[in-house]
Design an enzyme around this catalytic site. Sequence first.
Site, PDB file in Angstrom:
ATOM      1  N   PRO A   1       0.824  -1.211   0.000  1.00 42.93           N
ATOM      2  CA  PRO A   1       0.000   0.000   0.000  1.00 42.93           C
ATOM      3  C   PRO A   1       0.860   1.264   0.000  1.00 42.93           C
ATOM      4  O   PRO A   1       1.869   1.344   0.689  1.00 42.93           O
ATOM      5  CB  PRO A   1      -0.797  -0.135   1.302  1.00 42.93           C
ATOM      6  CG  PRO A   1      -0.841  -1.599   1.574  1.00 42.93           C
ATOM      7  CD  PRO A   1       0.481  -2.124   1.103  1.00 42.93           C
ATOM      8  N   GLU A   2       0.451   2.246  -0.794  1.00 42.67           N
ATOM      9  CA  GLU A   2       1.150   3.524  -0.840  1.00 42.67           C
ATOM     10  C   GLU A   2       0.637   4.408   0.299  1.00 42.67           C
ATOM     11  O   GLU A   2      -0.335   4.092   0.973  1.00 42.67           O
ATOM     12  CB  GLU A   2       0.899   4.196  -2.195  1.00 42.67           C
ATOM     13  CG  GLU A   2       1.041   3.277  -3.389  1.00 42.67           C
ATOM     14  CD  GLU A   2       2.415   3.325  -4.041  1.00 42.67           C
ATOM     15  OE1 GLU A   2       3.097   4.341  -3.924  1.00 42.67           O
ATOM     16  OE2 GLU A   2       2.780   2.325  -4.694  1.00 42.67           O
TER      17      GLU A   2
ATOM     18  N   LYS B   1       3.515   5.191   5.727  1.00 42.44           N
ATOM     19  CA  LYS B   1       2.823   3.906   5.661  1.00 42.44           C
ATOM     20  C   LYS B   1       2.544   3.327   7.054  1.00 42.44           C
ATOM     21  O   LYS B   1       2.215   2.157   7.192  1.00 42.44           O
ATOM     22  CB  LYS B   1       3.652   2.937   4.822  1.00 42.44           C
ATOM     23  CG  LYS B   1       3.888   3.462   3.402  1.00 42.44           C
ATOM     24  CD  LYS B   1       4.766   2.540   2.587  1.00 42.44           C
ATOM     25  CE  LYS B   1       5.031   3.130   1.206  1.00 42.44           C
ATOM     26  NZ  LYS B   1       5.862   2.253   0.359  1.00 42.44           N
TER      27      LYS B   1
ATOM     28  N   ARG C   1      12.175  -4.433  -6.961  1.00 41.71           N
ATOM     29  CA  ARG C   1      10.777  -4.233  -7.345  1.00 41.71           C
ATOM     30  C   ARG C   1      10.658  -4.098  -8.853  1.00 41.71           C
ATOM     31  O   ARG C   1      11.479  -3.428  -9.487  1.00 41.71           O
ATOM     32  CB  ARG C   1      10.213  -2.986  -6.659  1.00 41.71           C
ATOM     33  CG  ARG C   1      10.039  -3.154  -5.147  1.00 41.71           C
ATOM     34  CD  ARG C   1       9.669  -1.835  -4.508  1.00 41.71           C
ATOM     35  NE  ARG C   1       9.332  -1.983  -3.097  1.00 41.71           N
ATOM     36  CZ  ARG C   1      10.219  -2.081  -2.121  1.00 41.71           C
ATOM     37  NH1 ARG C   1      11.511  -2.019  -2.413  1.00 41.71           N
ATOM     38  NH2 ARG C   1       9.841  -2.205  -0.869  1.00 41.71           N
TER      39      ARG C   1
END
Length: 279
Positions: free
Chosen positions: A2-3, A51, A254
């Site tokens: 999640p950003e 986050k 990533r």
Amino acid sequence: MPEGDTVFLAGRKVEKALAGRVLTRTDFRHPALATTDLTGATVLGVRTVGKHLFFRFSPDLSLHSHLKMDGSWEITRPGSRWRHPAHHARVVLEAGGVQVVGFRVHDLELLPTAEESRLVGHLGPDLLDPQWSDEHEARAVAALEREPGRELGLALLDQRVMAGVGNLYKCEICFLLGVTPWTPVSEVDGRQVVRLARKLLLANAWRHEQSTTGDLARGRRNWVYERTRQGCFRCGSRLRVENQGRDPGDVQARPTWFCPRCQHGPAPQPRSSSLKNVR
């Protein structure tokens, strides 16, 4: 993962559901908190930092959590059927007719509210901080430019620079700047980078759909991120996707999308395996 805007929205939803209410039941399914009971405590609010989430209770207690890759906070009613398996639940908070459940939430810890900085003090300025100021911007720019030779994509993911950017926004910010994620920080305008990152997160902070193009239709929300089959949203060209993340401060590589036509700068040599990922 999640950003920052996803975490921000989760915090606002939970705050709206619980703030000002007295807890009538709590169930902590986490080894370190298994005997904890906060029944009778008042929920004062929810703070988000990048986050990280902090549930604040009276008189001076905070519950910290991090969503990591797959965590979520769900709001429902006591006795209703959960959307996720019960064995994924780590925290259950009830207040009157509201039930908030943390599924697969990580790094759970109870601590005095005054000590929250112990867990997030190392982070850069939170891009969604309601008190954002020129001083926050200057700090983020200085942190970004501290390592001019660093790859921009890695710097964007470094929460010590500015908190809230994840892989989606990393790819999209680089696209909108017209450079590849492997471009050195020294070749971009640090202030422009910070302002663009904050603009994108602010634009999506109050909705579930994350769009960097301004279009909320499915398949049209991003310029390059996860558009392997569709191609570049701007020019239609085939995209490349390569792993980025061999930096010592990065947890894992990533997948990174970019458009060879719209973005300029260094990039890894195409590998035979990566050729399968183009449209």
